[in-house]
Each structure stands twice: as C-alpha cells, then as structure tokens.
Write an enzyme that holds these catalytic residues in place. Structure first.
Site, PDB file in Angstrom:
ATOM      1  N   HIS A 114      27.876  53.260  41.882  1.00  0.00           N
ATOM      2  CA  HIS A 114      26.929  52.229  41.435  1.00  0.00           C
ATOM      3  C   HIS A 114      27.353  50.834  41.887  1.00  0.00           C
ATOM      4  O   HIS A 114      26.545  49.920  41.899  1.00  0.00           O
ATOM      5  CB  HIS A 114      26.644  52.320  39.929  1.00  0.00           C
ATOM      6  N   ASP A 250      30.911  59.255  40.240  1.00  0.00           N
ATOM      7  CA  ASP A 250      30.522  57.862  40.495  1.00  0.00           C
ATOM      8  C   ASP A 250      31.550  57.138  41.380  1.00  0.00           C
ATOM      9  O   ASP A 250      32.308  56.305  40.908  1.00  0.00           O
ATOM     10  CB  ASP A 250      30.353  57.133  39.153  1.00  0.00           C
ATOM     11  N   SER A 677      33.961  48.206  36.461  1.00  0.00           N
ATOM     12  CA  SER A 677      33.461  49.375  37.182  1.00  0.00           C
ATOM     13  C   SER A 677      34.188  49.516  38.508  1.00  0.00           C
ATOM     14  O   SER A 677      34.300  48.550  39.259  1.00  0.00           O
ATOM     15  CB  SER A 677      31.966  49.231  37.454  1.00  0.00           C
TER      16      SER A 677
HETATM   17  N1  ARG Z   1      26.728  51.849  32.843  1.00  0.00           N
HETATM   18  C1  ARG Z   1      27.558  51.631  33.987  1.00  0.00           C
HETATM   19  C2  ARG Z   1      28.151  50.243  33.935  1.00  0.00           C
HETATM   20  O1  ARG Z   1      27.469  49.273  33.777  1.00  0.00           O
HETATM   21  C3  ARG Z   1      26.838  51.792  35.251  1.00  0.00           C
HETATM   22  C4  ARG Z   1      26.426  53.196  35.481  1.00  0.00           C
HETATM   23  C5  ARG Z   1      25.583  53.358  36.676  1.00  0.00           C
HETATM   24  N2  ARG Z   1      24.945  54.640  36.630  1.00  0.00           N
HETATM   25  C6  ARG Z   1      23.662  54.815  36.289  1.00  0.00           C
HETATM   26  N3  ARG Z   1      23.229  56.005  36.111  1.00  0.00           N
HETATM   27  N4  ARG Z   1      22.863  53.799  36.156  1.00  0.00           N
HETATM   28  O2  ARG Z   1      29.327  50.074  34.097  1.00  0.00           O
END
Ligand code: ARG
Length: 742
Positions: A114, A250, A677
């Site tokens: 991501h 991811d 992330s």
């Molecule tokens: N929730 C994650 C974050 O902001 C990002 C995940 C991205 N994946 C997704 N399915 N949108 O750190």
C-alpha cells in the site's frame, strides 16, 4: 493488572488512592507496584533513538534484545538506524508517508504494497495492469523509475531545545512565538545543512516544550523492483483493512540509486544502485509468542495528550463531518471505477487513500466510545486539577489551562463545519480547484497587460492538458452535485456560501439542475470548454461563469472562517503546551514519550495474541490456509490466483514454511501509527522478521489513548514475503541478493 494506571504516573495513582481512602499499607504497596511499572514501562511509547540508552535500553535487554546501543544508533559507525528509510513525495521536512528498510548491499528496500501503491498504479495501464497482476523486474534494467518518490536516511539528530526555548518569553502571542521559532530554526537549519549537502528539519515535541533537529540525506532516484498482484498485496481489500485476522502479503520492493560516488542524484541512466551503510539480515526462523520485537520507522502523528475537550470535538464535529464527505466521495468514485477499467486505474490510488482514512475515522469514532477514552481523559484532568489546587503558585500557573483549551474548542465548534466544507469544496471539487488557478489570467486581463495575458494563457494551456488527463468527467460532475447536496444539508443556513443563494433563486434549489448548467457552460468544466476560452479569454467570462462564481464563493467562505479557526487552533496549542508541561511537572518520576510527529522512532514489545471481546481469543499468527478459507472468486477483494492455490496444495514452501504451514501475518504489541507502514519488525538479534502494515480494529482509538490489552501491530511475516518472491514470482535473483540467516 492495570498497567494503564501506571502509565498515568505515580502522582496520579496517589491521588486516585487518596480518593479511595485506602489504608496506609495498601498505599505503600500500590506505590511500590506502580514504581516498578514506571521502571519497567509497558509496550506503549514511540521513543526517540538518541534517548534509548537513557530510557529504554535496560528494559529492552530484559525483554530479549541482544544488540548494543551503538549497534542500534550511532553517528560514528554504521548502525541499524542507517537501514531505516523515510519515503516521501516532497521535502523530508514535510514528513514521510511510509517507512522502508534496506535489505541488500545494492540499495534494495522493502516497504508495504500500500506504500508502493501509487507508484505501481502510475506504471499501470489497462494493457499492463501491474496493480492487478503484479510486477517483477527480472534484472536491474527492467526496474521502473518514479517521479516524486524520495528515500531519506537520517544522518543524525540533536536536541536543540536550549537553543530555542530560552528565547521565547512566556508573554509572546502564539503567532509571534511561531514566527520566532521559525526564525531561530531557520538559522540552526542553515548551519546544519552544510551548504545544502543535507536536508534539515526542526520539529516540535510535547506540543512545543522541546525541539529536535534532524539531518537527512535524501535520494531521488528510487525505482520499482517488484510488487505482488493485489490479490496478494491487498488481499482482503477494504473489508479486511484495519482488522485482524489478516492474510495480506502487504509488501513491495524498490531500489535506491545514487551517482557513481554514492551521492543523491536526480534520475539518470548512469546512476548505480546505492551501496548502503547498513542493511538488515533476514531471519528465516519465524516468531513465537512472547518473542521480543521492535519496530523502527516514521510514525506520522498521534494525540496521546489530547484533552477530553479535544476528544469531544473529534467525536462530534471532526470525524462525523469527514466521514460523511469521504463516504460520499468514495461512493461516487466506486460507481465509475467498477464500470470502466481506465477510470479504475486513474482513481485507484486516490480511492485507496480516502477509503483507508474513512474506515479509520469510523473505527476511531466507535472505539473511542467503546474503550471509554473520555473517562480516561477526565480522570487525568481531574487529578491534574487536584494537583495544582494544592499549591497557590501551581494554581496560578495551571489553573486557567483546561478552561482555555475548552473555550478554544467552543470557538472552533461554531465555525468548524462551514470551514471544513468550504475547504473541501476548494480543494476537492475539481472544477473549483481548477478555476482557482486562473486568478493570474484574470488580473492580467484587468490590467490589459498583453504580455501577462500571453504568459498566463501559455502556462494554463499546459495545466489544462495535465488537469484533464486522468480526470473522469462523470466522477467530477457527480462529486460536485453530491457534495453540494451534503453541503446544503449539513451547514447551517446562515453559514452557507453565497453561491447557494444563486442556486435557490435561479435553480429553485435544484442542485442537479445547477450542476448541469455548470458542467455545460463553465469554461473550467471540460478540456474543450477551457481550450475554447483560452483561445480568446475575456473578462466577461469571469463575470458570468458559474464555475468561477463557485470558486469565488467558496474562497470567500473559507476566508470568513479560516481566521477564527486558526485563532482557536493557536490558543488550543498554547493550552496543550502548558497542559503537557504541567503533567510532566506533576509526575517527575515518570518518563513521558512524545507524540508521533513524523520523526524517527523506535517502539519495542513482543509477539502477542489478544482477546478482542469476552469469550473471543485471537491467535498471534495466520497461515496460508486462511487465505484459501477466505477465497471468494466473486469478490475482487478475496480472489486467490491459481498459482498460489497450487503452491498451497503441494506445500511447496521451501525454507519459508514451518511444520508444513506457511505463516502469512503475525501480531506484536508494538506502538505504531500511520507512517510506520512498511517499517521493519526486528527480532532481538537485529534481524528482520516482518513488515508492519496495519493496526487492529478494537484499538482504533489507539492514536489518542494506547490500549494496553487490545492494541496490536499487524505484520506480514518476512518468510511469506520471501515465499512470494521466490516460489510465486520466481524472482530468485532477488533472493540471492538478500542476507538470509537460519
Ligand atoms: N490500514 C493500513 C494503514 O493505514 C493500510 C492498509 C492498506 N490496505 C488496504 N486494504 N487498504 O496503515
């Protein structure tokens, strides 16, 4: 045992106990317990690398860290911090959107899928859909360069509080204080940049009670090396996002390039892979419950010292407003994205970002209530008041603080909603943000400056080309109509911008009819209209154009509310600064960690399961079997490719499996937030065991109040990453580049 009480500090514990009228011996016992907590902090906290030795190291060793302090952070020789990368699209001083880590001696870096999403999307087309199918450069020549993707290393950091705070008198107005800080910072930054060799940032800590300086080295040639298909890298999609149990691979892979001397350089074919100062060895051993784990990276922002007043504002104004606006935007985009592949790719990255924030805000609203954060805040504030009320001097200094913060929020409350909407209209409505760029042309026309007009027209012709390139007219138009409807519904009538009078008078409040008129007539609605206008620009158009009128009206509205908003914000920040100073004075024995602010932090804890609710237990890892269980070929979020199914069936996991299983994700107690992330998750020997990529739903309130029992970091197991690279993609060259340890 309630560790949360301990985190509030000895003084607070004391006052709570006094209220409970406990007997003296229980009091002594309790203090002893909380002292021992203070000496042995829980997993909460995002710590500054240069303070590890003083604040955390003994504790970390006890928990299983085998590295020396120098091996973690050193400015004299290479250390772990030299493998930590901040990713940004602009100057490092503006912060980083994600973290990455160096994993080879040829500048290879791992981050999340991501985090690479925008780059992968930018290289995708309906013919080469790398988002859908993945991308693997089988040689360095095939790696893809990216505009506006920077990789930044921290050279060093330094506490500069004493060069700033003594020069700020307590009586300075907040705006003057800000200006003064900026002034001093600029001087300090200039010196530290060594004639622009480095980027330098100075950041406020504890709401401006301390300042630190950061020296960065930023590389601008960063190329895409590999990405799994979204069916792996984004498996579970928005449904599983922010949630456990999770089965997402991811990750994505990039490489940093430098000039032949190893220095940062703009993209050039002559650049060579960076020889980094340090890269992570990768553990093939996997993780067990209670194993030590630490995360290094660039957490963006938290509000752990937020007051109950701030919380109430968030819950009643901030989150609900943004959830409404974002929700509507997503709805409109999704319709068109589902219908048209080109639109899907054009909006994929934007959609993903908004969807991610939208769901986060919904989660925060819910969990702040469920986890009773307001009670926790009130408890802190009450003991704060008890404390300063005991001493007239303290009362004089801290007595007005909470009240001032409260009235700041009251002021903000009155105008926040019209302010958000006008702000949003100005930047989020395509036609409005585009029209806003024509101001220069208008003033040239007014001045009848031929040269000026020509210059503006030429520049605007270029802008027009890029503006409409990735823009879907139907999305723009529908967004315009739907957001104006929301605007009308949610902003009090006397705070609506003047354009709504036009809509009422000329269009009988029919927003769809108004939208039709705007999108057929306005010079800023379509490429065709704009180009026609630019052939023969006149002032008359500016006078009559509906798109221009909208832009003017929203700007006027923003102007009306932005001053009050900024004033209220300033008085709240001044209040917060004093509040945090007070809390620290009240708890002299307690170590307060600073809120996240996109500076490098380290968080340590352990691999851990959790109990999300009564009678429910969540284990600390997931496996490939769970991917197969979740498969749903009718839902794009849960597609499983045949190749992955084959690998599962034949259990062809190579050295990456464990007891015939392929671990996909695991949990730690590390305290992280957005910006982390892609961060490395590191074991006690300093080896990479995973990449942090998410937080869990039950602790969505965690940015405001860390949830000791619930809060977890969701990590992709590094062995799953290697398995996908090696067995799924067959990119064995990459595997050879890594330093694997058994
Ligand atoms: N929730 C994650 C974050 O902001 C990002 C995940 C991205 N994946 C997704 N399915 N949108 O750190």
């Amino acid at each position: 045992m309630n560790k949360r009480i301990a985190t509030l500090g000895v003084e607070l514990t004391r006052s709570v106990i006094m209220k409970m009228r406990m007997t003296a011996w229980i009091m002594i016992l309790f203090l002893a317990v909380s002292r021992s907590f203070a000496a042995n902090p829980p997993d909460e906290g995002m710590w500054l690398p240069i303070l590890i030795e003083r604040l955390n190291y003994v504790d970390m060793q006890k928990m299983g860290l085998h590295l020396t302090v120098e091996e973690l952070y050193s400015i004299n020789h290479s250390s772990l911090k030299d493998a930590i990368v901040g990713l940004s699209g602009g100057p490092a001083s503006n912060g980083f959107f994600c973290t990455a880590e160096v994993v080879s001696d040829k500048g290879l870096i791992f981050t999340n899928h991501h985090c690479g999403f925008n780059a992968i999307d930018n290289h995708s087309s309906p013919e080469h859909d790398y988002l859908k199918n993945g991308f693997w450069a089988m040689s360095e020549k095939e790696e893809l360069s990216n505009d506006n993707l920077n990789a930044t290393f921290l050279v060093r950091m330094e506490n500069v509080t004493d060069s700033i705070i003594p020069f700020l008198s307590d009586t300075l107005k907040e705006t003057d204080r800000t200006a003064k800080v900026k002034d001093i910072s600029n001087r300090l930054k200039k010196r530290a940049s060594e004639k622009d060799k480095y980027e330098v940032a100075i950041k406020a800590f504890y709401a401006g009670n301390e300042y630190y300086l950061f020296v960065f080295k930023t590389y601008k040639d960063v190329r895409l090396v590999g990405a799994p298909p979204s069916s792996i890298g984004k498996f579970g999609g928005d449904t599983d996002n922010w949630m456990w149990p999770r089965h997402t691979g991811d990750f994505s892979i990039f490489r940093i390039y430098a000039d032949s001397a190893g220095n940062p350089a703009e993209y050039s074919q002559k650049n060579i892979p960076l020889r980094p100062q340090y890269h992570f060895p990768i553990s093939l051993k996997g993780v067990k419950k209670n194993d030590f784990a630490m995360v290094w990276g660039y957490p963006g922002s938290t509000s752990r010292y937020l007051t109950s007043y701030g919380l109430e504002y968030d819950l009643t104004v901030f989150y609900p407003t943004l959830v409404k606006i974002f929700g509507k935007e997503l709805e409109v985009m999704k319709d068109r994205m589902d219908a048209d592949k080109k639109v899907q790719l054009a909006y994929a990255s934007n959609y993903a970002n908004i969807a991610n924030t939208w769901k986060n805000f919904i989660g925060q609203e819910k969990m702040l209530v469920r986890n009773k954060v307001e009670d926790k805040k009130k408890e802190i504030e009450n003991s704060f008041a008890d404390w300063y009320n005991r001493d007239p001097e303290l009362r004089k200094k801290y007595g007005p603080v909470l009240h001032n913060i409260q009235s700041g929020y009251e002021k903000m409350n009155k105008i926040a909603i019209p302010f958000f909407y006008s702000n949003f209209a100005g930047s989020g409505l395509n036609i409005v943000s585009f029209a806003n760029q024509f101001g220069q042309l208008k003033s040239s026309l007014e001045k009848k400056s031929k040269g000026g007009i020509e210059e503006s027209v030429n520049a605007l012709k270029e802008t027009t080309k890029t503006h409409f390139k990735d823009d879907d007219l139907m999305v723009s138009k529908k967004t315009f109509a739907e957001l104006l409807k929301l605007y009308y519904k949610n902003v009090p009538k006397d705070q609506l911008p003047s354009i709504f009078q036009v809509i009422e008078k000329d269009y009988k409040n029919n927003i769809d009819a108004f939208t039709d008129a705007v999108y057929t007539k306005s010079a800023f609605a379509t490429a065709e209209n704009t180009n026609k206008f630019l052939e023969k620009p006149t002032l008359k158009v500016f006078k009559k154009d509906l798109g221009w009128q909208c832009a003017q009206s929203f700007q006027e509205s923003m102007g009306k509310y932005s001053g009050t908003f900024a004033e209220a914000r300033a008085s709240i920040s001044a209040g917060n600064r004093l509040f945090i100073a007070g809390l620290r004075q009240m708890n002299p024995g307690k170590v307060f960690y600073p809120d996240a602010n996109s500076s490098m932090r380290m968080s340590y804890g352990s691999v851990q399961d959790y109990f999300p609710a009564d009678a429910i237990h969540y284990d600390y890892f997931t496996t490939l079997k769970g991917v197969m269980d979740k498969e749903d070929s009718t839902n794009e979020e849960f597609i499983v490719e045949k190749k992955l199914k084959d690998l599962f069936q034949s259990k062809n996991y190579g050295p990456y499996g464990e007891d015939g299983k392929m671990v996909v994700c695991f949990l730690t107690t590390n305290d992280i937030t957005g910006g982390n992330s892609g961060s490395p998750v590191i074991n006690g020997n300093g080896q990479l065991i995973g990449l942090a990529f998410d937080g869990n739903w039950e602790a969505m309130s965690g940015d405001i109040s860390y949830e000791q029992k619930l809060q977890r970091t969701i990590c992709v197991d590094i062995r799953y990453v290697l398995f996908i690279i090696d067995k799924f993609a067959g990119d064995t060259n990459l595997i050879k580049e890594l330093t694997l340890v058994q």
